[in-house]
Motif scaffolding. Structure first.
Motif, PDB file in Angstrom:
ATOM      1  N   ALA A 118       0.506  -1.724  -0.317  1.00  0.00           N
ATOM      2  CA  ALA A 118       0.127   0.406  -0.225  1.00  0.00           C
ATOM      3  C   ALA A 118       0.718   1.356  -0.087  1.00  0.00           C
ATOM      4  O   ALA A 118       0.123   2.222  -0.336  1.00  0.00           O
ATOM      5  CB  ALA A 118      -0.550  -0.240   1.278  1.00  0.00           C
ATOM      6  N   SER A 119       1.870   1.074   0.525  1.00  0.00           N
ATOM      7  CA  SER A 119       2.567   2.148   0.739  1.00  0.00           C
ATOM      8  C   SER A 119       3.549   2.525  -0.767  1.00  0.00           C
ATOM      9  O   SER A 119       3.683   3.746  -0.844  1.00  0.00           O
ATOM     10  CB  SER A 119       4.177   2.141   1.962  1.00  0.00           C
ATOM     11  N   PHE A 133       0.217   7.272   4.004  1.00  0.00           N
ATOM     12  CA  PHE A 133       1.394   6.980   5.009  1.00  0.00           C
ATOM     13  C   PHE A 133       1.854   8.700   4.909  1.00  0.00           C
ATOM     14  O   PHE A 133       3.081   8.938   6.470  1.00  0.00           O
ATOM     15  CB  PHE A 133       2.462   6.704   4.424  1.00  0.00           C
ATOM     16  N   ILE A 134       1.919   9.164   3.996  1.00  0.00           N
ATOM     17  CA  ILE A 134       2.183  11.129   4.416  1.00  0.00           C
ATOM     18  C   ILE A 134       1.452  12.003   4.858  1.00  0.00           C
ATOM     19  O   ILE A 134       1.586  12.377   6.046  1.00  0.00           O
ATOM     20  CB  ILE A 134       2.607  11.593   3.430  1.00  0.00           C
ATOM     21  N   ASP A 143      -1.993   7.425  11.567  1.00  0.00           N
ATOM     22  CA  ASP A 143      -2.906   6.265  11.885  1.00  0.00           C
ATOM     23  C   ASP A 143      -2.049   4.642  11.301  1.00  0.00           C
ATOM     24  O   ASP A 143      -2.497   3.788  12.453  1.00  0.00           O
ATOM     25  CB  ASP A 143      -4.240   6.031  11.326  1.00  0.00           C
ATOM     26  N   VAL A 144      -1.009   5.053  10.046  1.00  0.00           N
ATOM     27  CA  VAL A 144      -1.032   3.612   9.413  1.00  0.00           C
ATOM     28  C   VAL A 144      -0.142   2.776  10.509  1.00  0.00           C
ATOM     29  O   VAL A 144       0.003   2.212  10.980  1.00  0.00           O
ATOM     30  CB  VAL A 144      -0.299   3.949   8.534  1.00  0.00           C
ATOM     31  N   PRO A 171      -7.742   5.614   5.793  1.00  0.00           N
ATOM     32  CA  PRO A 171      -7.997   4.598   7.280  1.00  0.00           C
ATOM     33  C   PRO A 171      -7.918   3.748   6.869  1.00  0.00           C
ATOM     34  O   PRO A 171      -8.008   2.381   6.837  1.00  0.00           O
ATOM     35  CB  PRO A 171      -7.061   5.534   8.111  1.00  0.00           C
ATOM     36  N   ALA A 172      -9.457   4.001   7.136  1.00  0.00           N
ATOM     37  CA  ALA A 172      -9.901   2.260   8.041  1.00  0.00           C
ATOM     38  C   ALA A 172     -10.455   1.580   6.924  1.00  0.00           C
ATOM     39  O   ALA A 172     -10.545   0.874   6.723  1.00  0.00           O
ATOM     40  CB  ALA A 172     -11.910   3.228   8.391  1.00  0.00           C
ATOM     41  N   VAL A 173     -10.798   2.626   5.341  1.00  0.00           N
ATOM     42  CA  VAL A 173     -10.664   1.245   4.554  1.00  0.00           C
ATOM     43  C   VAL A 173      -9.771   0.605   3.730  1.00  0.00           C
ATOM     44  O   VAL A 173      -9.820  -0.532   4.057  1.00  0.00           O
ATOM     45  CB  VAL A 173     -10.974   1.992   3.083  1.00  0.00           C
ATOM     46  N   LEU A 174      -8.476   1.224   4.474  1.00  0.00           N
ATOM     47  CA  LEU A 174      -7.343   0.163   4.235  1.00  0.00           C
ATOM     48  C   LEU A 174      -7.486  -0.848   5.204  1.00  0.00           C
ATOM     49  O   LEU A 174      -6.731  -1.879   4.751  1.00  0.00           O
ATOM     50  CB  LEU A 174      -6.049   1.020   4.026  1.00  0.00           C
ATOM     51  N   PHE A 175      -7.123  -0.572   5.954  1.00  0.00           N
ATOM     52  CA  PHE A 175      -6.716  -1.405   7.264  1.00  0.00           C
ATOM     53  C   PHE A 175      -8.210  -2.826   7.292  1.00  0.00           C
ATOM     54  O   PHE A 175      -7.862  -3.594   7.666  1.00  0.00           O
ATOM     55  CB  PHE A 175      -7.393  -0.889   8.895  1.00  0.00           C
TER      56      PHE A 175
END
Length: 458
Positions: free
Chosen positions: A64-65, A74-75, A79-80, A197-201
């Motif tokens: 993902a990064s 990430f920038i 949260d990540v 961030p919630a979607v990624l997690f």
């Protein structure tokens, strides 16, 4: 969506491939405790499956990064990094517990430390949306207490349901899917960037569960252990905290065009943490019932027993696989029902469908002895338990074996009548040749002994 799917598939593939070497390592390391009285499995099974899941988590976040859209998270957000630090602490604590065992209070303290580290890095509840009032800001201390409490509750809720093969991984996967759909809709449909961030997690969490499930289905080859279950609960909590209190109702109101539509669209987050709690409604209910039951009996809330919801399904008469599927059904019904109620234009259809599915679930729940059989055309491809058994003709017993059984029985209880009439024994003459029969006939009559010499002269 393509970037999220790529992250999901990479996480699932890495987790799946790591399980086999991790299983060998767990066996070599002795992380395979003997079967306890409250366990359902019958043979010692290796733990430490959380090592493979943590590897999948790191691989998914690494991919993902490097992507265009997800790389910005990430920038722009911490949260990540907070998730990685908290999950790392929780994972180490779980590995130690799987190998050597950790006291319940020490484990609780470790969970609070992991939650505190994430709160210190910014993963905390900022405000709570209240119907008719709007977002209500909370102080940093209040936000810290709410965030830590949510992490501890979700971690132990997932840990409590990890009692049957595939149960915890499947239910967390269902919860993550529901949360993914809702947070993705907020981000894409209403332009709420704080939901990214919630979607990624959620996508990473789905991949971890899907990659581990093939090895964990009944009969399980490996257990995730506390190193996996506590990490899954923490990730659910982080996904919930990262979106709670960060959604601006005015922004959604500008998209919907009316206050009524805005209220309806925000149903899952207007009540504090409604959606995160609904996606783990069953684990949370099991946790609360266990605490009340043990406290009422004068025991510690952390004392293990065999009275969880999945244990009760087995006691009713359901098979292992069916008990897991029933838990899946109710978890999906509650989680996706809440998401559907926030998406549909009218809640009447959702309520009616929810009621109908509840009725179906109750019928299945109360019929543990019912075993459906697949049609004859597809019986070759379904599991054996769903094939209709064909009646077989009883085989004739072997004469020698039946005689041996009757002889042994007669030695104990006296002579036993044969189960079916025995043929009369064949005469010994039937086994001789014609020449032997003729010779035996002459010997029997004395003709040879008399001979011509014995004849009287005329």
């Amino acid at each position: 969506m393509r970037e999220y799917l790529l992250v999901l598939f990479v996480t699932a593939a890495v987790t799946y491939l790591l399980v086999s070497p991790v299983r060998k390592f767990a066996i070599a390391a002795g992380a395979m405790p003997p079967v306890r009285a409250r366990d359902v499995h019958r043979e010692p099974t290796p733990r430490l499956g959380g090592i493979a899941m943590f590897g999948g988590l790191c691989a998914g976040l690494l991919v993902a990064s490097q992507l265009t859209t997800l790389g910005r998270l990430f920038i722009q957000s911490a949260d990540v990094r907070a998730l990685l630090s908290g999950a790392g602490i929780m994972w180490i604590l779980g590995v130690l517990d799987d190998k050597w065992g950790v006291d319940a209070l020490v484990k609780l303290g470790g969970q609070m430390i992991a939650a505190g580290v994430m709160v210190w890095q910014g993963v905390t509840v900022i405000s709570i949306p209240v119907p008719g009032v709007g977002p209500v800001a909370v102080t940093p201390t209040q936000g810290m207490i709410i965030s830590v409490a949510l992490v501890v509750v979700m971690v132990n809720a997932v840990n409590f349901i990890d009692g049957l093969d595939g149960l915890a991984a499947g239910m967390v996967c269902i919860a993550a899917m529901a949360f993914f759909l809702y947070s993705y809709r907020l981000w894409i449909g209403y332009g709420v960037n704080d939901a990214a961030p919630a979607v990624l997690f959620s996508a990473v969490l789905i991949g971890m569960c899907l990659g581990f499930l093939p090895h964990n289905l009944h009969p399980a080859r490996i257990f995730m252990g506390d190193s996996g279950s506590m990490m899954l609960g923490l990730m659910l909590a982080v996904a919930a905290i990262s979106i709670t209190g960060r959604v601006d109702p005015d922004l959604i109101g500008a998209r919907t065009g009316s206050q009524t539509a805005t209220v309806h669209a925000l149903v899952p987050i207007y009540i504090p943490l409604l959606l995160p709690l609904t996606v783990i409604a069953l684990p949370l209910a099991d946790l609360l019932l266990a605490v009340v039951r043990r406290t009422w009996a004068g025991k510690s809330p952390f004392a293990a027993d065999k009275q969880h919801l999945h244990h009760r399904l087995l006691q009713v008469g359901h098979s292992h696989s069916r008990a897991v599927l029933i838990m899946y059904f109710w978890a999906a019904l509650i989680a996706f029902g809440t998401v559907a109620f926030s998406v549909a234009n009218t809640g009447r259809t959702v309520v009616l469908a929810f009621a109908g599915l509840c009725l179906v679930g109750l019928v299945v729940l109360l019929m543990p002895r019912f075993r459906p059989h697949a049609p004859r055309a597809v019986q070759a491809i379904v599991p054996p338990r769903y094939r209709k058994a064909r009646p077989e003709a009883p085989a004739e017993p072997v004469a020698g074996a039946e005689a041996a059984v009757q002889t042994a029985a007669a030695a104990v209880d006296g002579p036993v009548a044969p189960s079916h009439p025995q043929p009369a024994p064949a005469p010994a003459m039937a086994e001789l040749s014609a020449a032997d029969k003729a010779l035996l006939g002459r010997l029997g009559t004395g003709a040879t002994a008399a001979g011509p010499r014995g004849r009287s002269k005329s």
